[in-house]
Design an enzyme around this catalytic site. Structure first.
Site, PDB file in Angstrom:
ATOM      1  N   HIS A  21      17.193 -34.323  38.839  1.00 11.99           N
ATOM      2  CA  HIS A  21      17.747 -35.559  38.148  1.00 11.99           C
ATOM      3  C   HIS A  21      18.320 -34.974  36.604  1.00 11.99           C
ATOM      4  O   HIS A  21      19.335 -35.165  36.474  1.00 11.99           O
ATOM      5  CB  HIS A  21      16.516 -36.456  37.824  1.00 11.99           C
ATOM      6  CG  HIS A  21      17.080 -37.556  36.970  1.00 11.99           C
ATOM      7  ND1 HIS A  21      17.289 -38.708  37.496  1.00 11.99           N
ATOM      8  CD2 HIS A  21      17.063 -37.609  35.707  1.00 11.99           C
ATOM      9  CE1 HIS A  21      17.652 -39.678  36.500  1.00 11.99           C
ATOM     10  NE2 HIS A  21      17.332 -39.071  35.428  1.00 11.99           N
ATOM     11  N   GLU A  22      17.624 -34.155  36.161  1.00  8.84           N
ATOM     12  CA  GLU A  22      18.156 -33.431  34.756  1.00  8.84           C
ATOM     13  C   GLU A  22      19.297 -32.654  34.945  1.00  8.84           C
ATOM     14  O   GLU A  22      20.070 -32.718  34.186  1.00  8.84           O
ATOM     15  CB  GLU A  22      16.888 -32.740  34.090  1.00  8.84           C
ATOM     16  CG  GLU A  22      15.663 -33.771  33.769  1.00  8.84           C
ATOM     17  CD  GLU A  22      16.092 -35.075  32.809  1.00  8.84           C
ATOM     18  OE1 GLU A  22      16.962 -34.966  32.187  1.00  8.84           O
ATOM     19  OE2 GLU A  22      15.388 -36.232  33.157  1.00  8.84           O
ATOM     20  N   HIS A  25      22.380 -34.271  34.721  1.00 11.10           N
ATOM     21  CA  HIS A  25      22.879 -34.749  33.510  1.00 11.10           C
ATOM     22  C   HIS A  25      23.582 -33.478  32.965  1.00 11.10           C
ATOM     23  O   HIS A  25      24.750 -33.526  32.291  1.00 11.10           O
ATOM     24  CB  HIS A  25      21.612 -34.936  32.629  1.00 11.10           C
ATOM     25  CG  HIS A  25      21.350 -36.383  32.907  1.00 11.10           C
ATOM     26  ND1 HIS A  25      21.868 -37.646  33.044  1.00 11.10           N
ATOM     27  CD2 HIS A  25      19.887 -36.876  33.075  1.00 11.10           C
ATOM     28  CE1 HIS A  25      21.408 -38.608  33.267  1.00 11.10           C
ATOM     29  NE2 HIS A  25      19.738 -38.112  33.270  1.00 11.10           N
TER      30      HIS A  25
END
Length: 447
Positions: A21-22, A25
């Site tokens: 997920h990170e 980003h």
């Protein structure tokens, strides 16, 4: 050992999903030329820290592991040198900021697609959806289902295993709509039945919706009917075919699968005489010589036949990708539908799960095998993606909501509105976390 497995499986699942997920980003931030100051797995006090990369990004593992974050250069969080202003997050166009924020949930969906793609190509072992005892006066009884019938399709969508059948039934039961179910029996007779789900209550949906419908898995002894045959195996060489029913071996009657397996295992390399029923035809005198194999230092016989209710489904790469996309989409939509029904009271909040329940599922799936564990990872990855897209301030979806408003009105949302939103978002998240933890503890106490 089970506790260790659960801890390791949960830690790996949590860590990998947070990193994916990170990293979504992080990757899009770098593409947009935004400087990333810190990539953290976990919150709070930093336990491990290393700096590397062009921007000397700090990569950390922090004390509270239930989450993570990517910290970018931003004038709202500190003074930024003049030469670095073009690399500040807040100086980017709204569309770039939108892309950076949405990349996290998208990364979770992409991971789920990748996992499902691998699972569909490698093969998903399971048991055919064979009906067991039909509860009297139930919806299944009223529809005319019979014990031993095998579900072929649900509303014209093919199902191969109990996992598939349960998933498709759950999707329809939540909407309380009639379900068209095609079944066949071991004689190959095909029947179309209509299952009425309107009588299912919210409590039954939370507890055991299959049982409430009157649908139970087959638990009776499995008949001595042949499943899939191994190409070139002893059974195929003897002229046997899938769906043949073995009625006698060496003149002794055989009724159940376990009896047939025992005879084959006890006769490695020895000829046995079979009497079978193929359709309506009784065939006698078929000779089969089980192949000799070794198991735990003992010689056993193998015929190259599978349990008639066992199935392993594999697909080519393109078909597997299509199915992976469909499964990820269906699961995402269903998750949103369930959340909506929780808000309206149609589905109980008991369905919310917290870290204790998720850890338990991680351990159970890991103990069953790596395929169930990958399915678990895909489901949790989708749930994480959906959760983060909800328009709740503090979550990615909250920021995206602000950006959509900014695009519509032509200017950013005021700091005051964002501050109020942050407080509301914190309150909503605390309520959700409290409900999830309460459900976890209740499940733990009630076993």
């Amino acid at each position: 050992m089970n506790l260790v497995t659960t801890i390791v499986a949960f830690a790996f699942a949590l860590g990998s999903l947070i990193i994916v997920h990170e990293f979504g980003h992080y990757l899009v931030a770098r593409v947009c030329n935004v400087k990333v100051l810190r990539f953290s797995v976990g919150f709070g006090r930093v336990l491990v820290s290393r700096r590397f990369g062009r921007d000397q990004t700090e990569w950390t593992v922090s004390a509270f592991p239930l989450g993570g974050y990517v910290k970018m250069l931003d004038e709202r969080e500190g003074e930024v040198a003049a030469h670095e202003l073009p690399h500040a997050f807040n100086r980017q166009s709204v569309y770039r900021r939108f892309a950076i924020v949405v990349a996290g949930p998208v990364a979770n969906f992409l991971l789920a697609i990748l996992l499902y793609w691998l699972i569909f190509m490698v093969g998903m072992p399971g048991m055919k959806p064979v009906m067991g005892t039909i509860a009297a006066e139930s919806a299944a009884a009223q529809a005319g289902f019979q014990p031993g019938e095998i579900i072929d399709s649900i509303d014209d969508e093919k199902v191969s295993t109990w996992q598939d059948a349960r998933w498709k039934l759950l999707q329809h039961v939540v909407s309380r709509l009639p379900i068209k179910v095609q079944v066949h029996n071991l004689r190959g007779e095909i029947t179309l039945r209509t299952l009425d789900t309107r009588g299912i209550t919210t409590a039954q949906l939370d507890a055991d919706f299959l049982g409430a419908l009157g649908i139970l898995r087959q638990t009776d002894p499995i008949p001595s009917v042949l499943g899939q045959l191994t190409p070139g195996g002893a059974a195929q060489r003897a002229g046997l075919q899938e769906a043949d029913e073995v009625v006698a071996v060496n003149g002794s009657p055989v009724r159940y699968w376990d009896e047939l397996v025992k005879i084959i295992r006890d006769n490695p390399g020895s000829s046995i005489t079979l009497e079978i029923r193929r359709g309506n035809t009784l065939m006698q005198g078929l000779q089969m010589i089980p192949e000799t194999s070794e198991e735990r230092g003992q010689k056993i016989g193998r015929a190259g036949i599978r349990n008639p209710y066992f199935v392993e489904v594999r697909y080519g790469s393109l078909e597997a990708m299509k199915l992976a996309l469909i499964r990820t989409w269906d699961t995402s939509v269903f998750s949103l539908q369930m959340l909506g029904k929780m808000i309206t009271g149609e589905v109980s909040l008991k369905n919310l799960s917290g870290p204790i329940t998720i850890a338990d599922y991680a351990g159970q799936s890991a103990q069953v095998g790596w395929i169930p564990y990958l399915i678990f990872l895909a489901l949790i990855s989708i749930s994480l993606g959906v959760l983060n897209l909800l328009p709740i301030p503090l979550l990615d979806g909250g920021h995206l909501m602000y950006y959509i408003i900014e695009i519509a009105k032509g200017s950013p949302v005021s700091d005051k509105v964002m501050e109020i939103g942050q407080r509301i978002g914190m309150g909503v998240l605390l309520v959700l976390m409290a409900c999830a933890l309460y459900n976890d503890i209740t499940r733990l106490i009630n076993g």
